[in-house]
Scaffold this active site. Structure first.
Site, PDB file in Angstrom:
ATOM      1  N   CYS A 131       0.725  -1.261   0.071  1.00 47.94           N
ATOM      2  CA  CYS A 131      -0.088  -0.173  -0.017  1.00 47.94           C
ATOM      3  C   CYS A 131       0.999   1.196  -0.091  1.00 47.94           C
ATOM      4  O   CYS A 131       1.399   1.644   1.136  1.00 47.94           O
ATOM      5  CB  CYS A 131      -0.890   0.037   1.092  1.00 47.94           C
ATOM      6  SG  CYS A 131      -1.973   1.472   1.302  1.00 47.94           S
ATOM      7  N   CYS A 134      -0.451   4.254   2.251  1.00 42.57           N
ATOM      8  CA  CYS A 134      -0.379   3.766   3.592  1.00 42.57           C
ATOM      9  C   CYS A 134       1.069   4.283   4.172  1.00 42.57           C
ATOM     10  O   CYS A 134       1.471   4.851   5.016  1.00 42.57           O
ATOM     11  CB  CYS A 134      -0.763   2.579   3.914  1.00 42.57           C
ATOM     12  SG  CYS A 134      -2.247   1.777   3.184  1.00 42.57           S
ATOM     13  N   ASP A 135       2.032   3.682   3.331  1.00 42.74           N
ATOM     14  CA  ASP A 135       3.442   3.604   3.595  1.00 42.74           C
ATOM     15  C   ASP A 135       4.385   4.620   2.742  1.00 42.74           C
ATOM     16  O   ASP A 135       5.528   4.816   3.362  1.00 42.74           O
ATOM     17  CB  ASP A 135       3.952   2.430   3.401  1.00 42.74           C
ATOM     18  CG  ASP A 135       3.316   1.362   4.256  1.00 42.74           C
ATOM     19  OD1 ASP A 135       2.597   1.632   5.235  1.00 42.74           O
ATOM     20  OD2 ASP A 135       3.201   0.107   3.821  1.00 42.74           O
TER      21      ASP A 135
END
Ligand code: NAP
Length: 304
Positions: A131, A134-135
């Site tokens: 992701c 997200c990261d």
């Protein structure tokens, strides 16, 4: 007893829920976590009609949920363990107990596929990610590898250029699978460097990713590339564990339905990415959710 239980709260499930709630059916939507599905991990959606400037994946799903709830859709966070199905009664077994329903719409979507190579499991959450939304911000001014040549890999590689100093995009062929518009955008990005005809064979590092070993599929040469993050976008596998042996699946494990989203079991419908089909998009999931909800209404009328 519910008229219909929808399992999965991505675009297909929320649309089916909106339609069935609006039709005043006694409907419940179950999702393992919060509803939203895989779209929640998409930074920006630009091909869902009605949003000429695009919309964030999170906002789009939040709007779909709000709209469905406005018409009375009940949403419950509950993991479904098993389905027991007969013609008149269907039981959805959850961690919180059994739920009885006349019909089911199965919209459990799909999960990211893993590479299955050394280091992937060990370094998950320590540099191996599925992701970028997200990261991505963790990799400011660092070098990362993105694996895959489809829409997801290119979209996410382009997104990562906001943070990282370089994206090494590793693809196993010399032609990309992604839509042309994404190819053009990625090719014009100075921070994206393509590594063609190559597959990762090992991700190495002690407490975090330090690099990746890549095998050239033409020459068989293996080289090391120093990167701090590895983003894997090599497609998806359907979330069909709870319907294996119950519903007919295709050779890749996706649920087979007819044009009305009816599966091989009467009263059990399927919609969205979990379905066997040509195109996996938010727009196709939404259309299938609507069709499944209407097919459920017709099914319930015939039962009475
Ligand atoms: P995908 O289209 O299946 O592409 C997977 C990519 O990973 C392919 O390039 C494939 O290579 C490569 N690959 C597969 N297994 C591999 C392995 N073991 N090792 C190395 N490479 C491997 O998956 P996706 O990009 O996640 O997209 C899934 C679906 O969602 C598609 O229908 C896509 O169109 C849709 N989607 C749409 C959008 C959008 O419209 N904005 C965004 C994201 C996803 P090959 O090309 O050689 O097979």
């Amino acid at each position: 007893m519910y008229d219909v239980i929808i399992i999965g709260g991505g675009p297909a499930g929320l649309t089916a829920g909106l339609y069935n709630a609006r039709a005043r059916l006694n409907v419940l939507l179950l999702d393992r976590l919060a509803p939203g599905g895989q779209v929640l991990t998409t930074d920006w959606v630009e091909n869902y009609p009605g949003f000429p400037d695009g919309i964030s994946g999170f906002e789009l799903m939040d709007r779909m949920k709000t709209q469905a709830e406005k018409f009375g859709l009940k949403i419950q966070s509950e993991e479904v363990i098993k389905l027991e199905v007969s013609e008149r009664r269907k039981t959805v077994l959850t961690a919180g107990g059994p739920l009885e329903t006349k019909a089911i719409i199965f919209c459990c979507g799909a999960t990211w596929k893993k590479l299955g190579i050394e280091g992937e499991e060990k370094l998950m959450g320590k540099g191996v990610s599925f992701c970028a939304t997200c990261d991505g911000p963790f990799y400011r001014n660092q070098e990362v590898a993105v694996i895959g040549g489809g829409d997801t890999a290119l979209e996410e590689a382009i997104f990562l250029t906001r943070f990282v100093s370089k994206v090494h995009l590793v693809h196993r062929r010399d032609k990309l699978r992604a839509a042309r518009v994404l190819q053009e955008r990625a090719m014009s990005q100075e921070k994206i460097e393509f590594i063609w005809n190559a597959v990762p064979v090992k991700i190495y590092g002690e407490n975090g990713v330090e690099g990746i070993e890549l095998k050239n599929l033409k020459t068989e040469d293996v080289v090391r590339k120093s990167v701090q993050g590895v983003f894997v976008f090599i497609g998806t596998i359907p979330n069909t564990n709870i319907v294996k042996g119950l519903l007919t699946l295709d050779e890749s494990g996706f649920v087979v339905t007819d044009d009305h989203m009816q599966t091989s079991v009467p009263g059990v419908f399927a919609a969205g990415d979990v379905r066997s089909k040509l195109l996996r998009q938010i727009s196709t999931a939404v259309g299938e959710g609507a069709t499944a909800s209407y097919a459920v209404e017709k099914y319930l009328e015939a039962l009475e």
